[in-house]
Design a protein around this motif. Structure first.
Motif, PDB file in Angstrom:
ATOM      1  N   TYR A   1      -0.037  -9.603  -1.675  1.00  0.00           N
ATOM      2  CA  TYR A   1      -0.005 -10.157  -0.324  1.00  0.00           C
ATOM      3  C   TYR A   1      -1.440 -10.193   0.207  1.00  0.00           C
ATOM      4  O   TYR A   1      -2.102  -9.156   0.248  1.00  0.00           O
ATOM      5  CB  TYR A   1       0.835  -9.292   0.617  1.00  0.00           C
ATOM      6  CG  TYR A   1       2.254  -9.032   0.149  1.00  0.00           C
ATOM      7  CD1 TYR A   1       3.318  -9.757   0.662  1.00  0.00           C
ATOM      8  CD2 TYR A   1       2.523  -8.035  -0.796  1.00  0.00           C
ATOM      9  CE1 TYR A   1       4.623  -9.509   0.253  1.00  0.00           C
ATOM     10  CE2 TYR A   1       3.819  -7.778  -1.216  1.00  0.00           C
ATOM     11  CZ  TYR A   1       4.862  -8.518  -0.693  1.00  0.00           C
ATOM     12  OH  TYR A   1       6.146  -8.269  -1.107  1.00  0.00           O
ATOM     13  N   VAL A   2      -1.887 -11.357   0.613  1.00  0.00           N
ATOM     14  CA  VAL A   2      -3.232 -11.481   1.182  1.00  0.00           C
ATOM     15  C   VAL A   2      -3.095 -12.027   2.605  1.00  0.00           C
ATOM     16  O   VAL A   2      -2.662 -13.166   2.802  1.00  0.00           O
ATOM     17  CB  VAL A   2      -4.125 -12.419   0.344  1.00  0.00           C
ATOM     18  CG1 VAL A   2      -5.530 -12.478   0.955  1.00  0.00           C
ATOM     19  CG2 VAL A   2      -4.192 -11.951  -1.104  1.00  0.00           C
ATOM     20  N   PHE A   3      -3.468 -11.203   3.579  1.00  0.00           N
ATOM     21  CA  PHE A   3      -3.366 -11.585   4.986  1.00  0.00           C
ATOM     22  C   PHE A   3      -4.751 -11.929   5.525  1.00  0.00           C
ATOM     23  O   PHE A   3      -5.667 -11.107   5.481  1.00  0.00           O
ATOM     24  CB  PHE A   3      -2.777 -10.439   5.816  1.00  0.00           C
ATOM     25  CG  PHE A   3      -1.357 -10.096   5.463  1.00  0.00           C
ATOM     26  CD1 PHE A   3      -0.300 -10.670   6.150  1.00  0.00           C
ATOM     27  CD2 PHE A   3      -1.079  -9.199   4.439  1.00  0.00           C
ATOM     28  CE1 PHE A   3       1.014 -10.358   5.829  1.00  0.00           C
ATOM     29  CE2 PHE A   3       0.229  -8.881   4.103  1.00  0.00           C
ATOM     30  CZ  PHE A   3       1.281  -9.462   4.796  1.00  0.00           C
TER      31      PHE A   3
ATOM     32  N   THR B   1      -3.307 -16.527   8.283  1.00  0.00           N
ATOM     33  CA  THR B   1      -2.629 -17.010   7.077  1.00  0.00           C
ATOM     34  C   THR B   1      -2.081 -15.856   6.241  1.00  0.00           C
ATOM     35  O   THR B   1      -2.612 -14.741   6.269  1.00  0.00           O
ATOM     36  CB  THR B   1      -3.583 -17.835   6.199  1.00  0.00           C
ATOM     37  OG1 THR B   1      -4.709 -17.020   5.833  1.00  0.00           O
ATOM     38  CG2 THR B   1      -4.059 -19.078   6.929  1.00  0.00           C
ATOM     39  N   ILE B   2      -1.016 -16.170   5.487  1.00  0.00           N
ATOM     40  CA  ILE B   2      -0.438 -15.204   4.552  1.00  0.00           C
ATOM     41  C   ILE B   2      -0.294 -15.892   3.195  1.00  0.00           C
ATOM     42  O   ILE B   2       0.320 -16.962   3.093  1.00  0.00           O
ATOM     43  CB  ILE B   2       0.958 -14.729   5.006  1.00  0.00           C
ATOM     44  CG1 ILE B   2       0.915 -14.162   6.423  1.00  0.00           C
ATOM     45  CG2 ILE B   2       1.496 -13.675   4.044  1.00  0.00           C
ATOM     46  CD1 ILE B   2       2.295 -13.820   6.971  1.00  0.00           C
ATOM     47  N   PHE B   3      -0.864 -15.287   2.175  1.00  0.00           N
ATOM     48  CA  PHE B   3      -0.719 -15.782   0.806  1.00  0.00           C
ATOM     49  C   PHE B   3       0.090 -14.750   0.024  1.00  0.00           C
ATOM     50  O   PHE B   3      -0.275 -13.568  -0.024  1.00  0.00           O
ATOM     51  CB  PHE B   3      -2.089 -15.974   0.151  1.00  0.00           C
ATOM     52  CG  PHE B   3      -2.019 -16.348  -1.305  1.00  0.00           C
ATOM     53  CD1 PHE B   3      -1.728 -17.650  -1.687  1.00  0.00           C
ATOM     54  CD2 PHE B   3      -2.227 -15.390  -2.293  1.00  0.00           C
ATOM     55  CE1 PHE B   3      -1.655 -17.996  -3.036  1.00  0.00           C
ATOM     56  CE2 PHE B   3      -2.160 -15.720  -3.642  1.00  0.00           C
ATOM     57  CZ  PHE B   3      -1.871 -17.035  -4.011  1.00  0.00           C
ATOM     58  N   ILE B   4       1.211 -15.190  -0.563  1.00  0.00           N
ATOM     59  CA  ILE B   4       2.072 -14.283  -1.327  1.00  0.00           C
ATOM     60  C   ILE B   4       2.254 -14.846  -2.735  1.00  0.00           C
ATOM     61  O   ILE B   4       2.569 -16.029  -2.912  1.00  0.00           O
ATOM     62  CB  ILE B   4       3.446 -14.103  -0.652  1.00  0.00           C
ATOM     63  CG1 ILE B   4       3.276 -13.547   0.765  1.00  0.00           C
ATOM     64  CG2 ILE B   4       4.323 -13.160  -1.476  1.00  0.00           C
ATOM     65  CD1 ILE B   4       4.577 -13.389   1.528  1.00  0.00           C
ATOM     66  N   GLN B   5       2.060 -13.988  -3.712  1.00  0.00           N
ATOM     67  CA  GLN B   5       2.145 -14.396  -5.117  1.00  0.00           C
ATOM     68  C   GLN B   5       2.790 -13.279  -5.926  1.00  0.00           C
ATOM     69  O   GLN B   5       2.588 -12.092  -5.632  1.00  0.00           O
ATOM     70  CB  GLN B   5       0.729 -14.680  -5.644  1.00  0.00           C
ATOM     71  CG  GLN B   5       0.646 -15.058  -7.111  1.00  0.00           C
ATOM     72  CD  GLN B   5      -0.795 -15.113  -7.585  1.00  0.00           C
ATOM     73  OE1 GLN B   5      -1.608 -14.266  -7.208  1.00  0.00           O
ATOM     74  NE2 GLN B   5      -1.125 -16.103  -8.395  1.00  0.00           N
ATOM     75  N   ASP B   6       3.592 -13.652  -6.915  1.00  0.00           N
ATOM     76  CA  ASP B   6       4.112 -12.644  -7.840  1.00  0.00           C
ATOM     77  C   ASP B   6       4.035 -13.189  -9.261  1.00  0.00           C
ATOM     78  O   ASP B   6       3.766 -14.376  -9.469  1.00  0.00           O
ATOM     79  CB  ASP B   6       5.543 -12.228  -7.470  1.00  0.00           C
ATOM     80  CG  ASP B   6       6.552 -13.349  -7.627  1.00  0.00           C
ATOM     81  OD1 ASP B   6       6.704 -13.869  -8.755  1.00  0.00           O
ATOM     82  OD2 ASP B   6       7.197 -13.711  -6.619  1.00  0.00           O
TER      83      ASP B   6
END
Length: 356
Positions: free
Chosen positions: A227-229, A233-238
């Motif tokens: 999770y990058v806040f 903005t919020i970037f979510i990756q798995d």
């Protein structure tokens, strides 16, 4: 009895000398008194000069203020001079924190547009209605401002005039305390002519901003998420379901916006990647909630920073939750290694969905 001549002379001289002695003592006493008086006057003058010097030392040099101190100065000045929304802003800042956001003046219709920037002053995490612009050395103040609007012009002042004003009002202590709570955000490169009911960008709380990691076991396999806040903005990756990652930009919404029910496919495409952010408290945690822009069902996803004692150390964790309560779905950590170590760890003071 006859007194001898030398005795008379001696007696006369004795009286004369005694008189001289008294006069000398009197003069010395007088001189001493005069010197004491002069010394006292000199002391008064010195004290007066020291007092005057002390008064001069209180002067606040506006040219040396940091951007945060300038934000504090302007907020205090406007709250005292104009009251209204500026007064509400000051109270919110003293109870929490303030954000000064730079926008392009071309996106507004101010009476005095200034030179390049429109400064939005707001309680952190909120959309502000109090603005100021700068032209040369003069600041112009507004309230009741909406995005791409003009608001009400209140007045103007130079920074030094404002500095002298708060010194005269005895507000230096408040000025210093408030300056510690001011954050400067530059969004002048982003357009503020927003559509679809957006009133501005939602500011993610500073404690949440940054990168977090989680590791969870699903169906016997460990899924790693990141999770990058950012500021808005919020970037979510798995590494299993969304390997490329998804970015959501958070906005605030106009109070009079009428949501289309139901929105058309074209409208849904236009708001793809938009999120509606707001803050609330639940179970002792300060949550940031995120919902889809046209979402009408469900409660969205919530995030909160919390401190847990892990192996004798106080460690900040990111609580990821959903639902009406909300219930905890997972925990993220500041490092991938910690996320691996604490995989699927439950904490007794949190409420998990599978606890119900």
């Amino acid at each position: 009895m006859r007194i001898k001549k030398w005795a008379v002379i001696a007696l006369f001289c004795g009286i004369f000398l005694t008189g001289c002695s008294k006069q000398t003592a009197s003069k010395e006493a007088s001189n001493s008194s005069n010197k004491s008086s002069q010394s006292s006057k000199s002391s008064v003058k010195k004290t007066s000069k020291a007092s005057s010097s002390s008064a001069k030392a209180v002067k606040l040099d506006a040219a040396k203020l940091t951007p945060q101190e300038s934000g504090s100065l302007i907020t205090l000045y406007c709250a005292d001079r104009f009251g209204g929304e500026w007064s509400n802003l000051l109270q919110a800042g003293q109870n929490g924190s303030l954000t000064i956001t730079l926008h392009k003046t071309s996106d507004y219709e101010f009476k005095q547009p200034g030179s390049g920037y429109a400064y939005e002053a707001a309680a952190s995490g909120q959309t502000g209605t109090t603005y100021y612009t700068l032209s040369g050395s003069t600041f112009y103040f507004y309230q009741g401002v909406k995005v791409a609007g003009s608001g009400s012009f209140l007045g103007q002042a130079t920074k030094q005039e404002m500095a002298d004003y708060i010194v005269k009002k005895g507000q230096l202590a408040e000025f210093k305390q408030l300056a510690k709570k001011v954050e400067i955000v530059d969004k002048s490169g982003q357009t503020q002519r927003l559509s679809e009911g957006r009133s501005g960008y939602f500011t993610i709380p500073a404690e949440i901003q940054g990168t977090w990691y989680s590791a969870s076991n699903y169906d016997g396999e460990t899924t790693h998420s990141k999770y990058v806040f950012g500021q808005s903005t919020i970037f979510i990756q798995d590494d299993k379901y969304d390997t490329k990652g998804t970015t959501t930009t958070l906005y605030t919404r106009l109070s009079d916006f009428k949501m289309p029910l139901p929105p058309t496919e074209k409208q849904m495409d236009r708001v793809k990647g938009w999120g509606l952010g707001h803050l609330y408290q639940q179970d002792g945690l300060n949550y940031m909630n995120v919902m889809g822009w046209y979402q009408t069902a469900g409660s969205g996803t919530s995030f909160a920073v919390h401190t847990e004692n892990i192996a004798g150390n106080n460690v900040q964790i990111l609580v990821c939750a959903s639902g009406a309560r909300p219930w905890v779905d997972g925990i993220a950590y500041r490092s991938q290694a910690m996320a691996e170590k604490m995989q699927d760890q439950h904490f007794d003071d949190l409420h998990y969905r599978d606890d119900e």
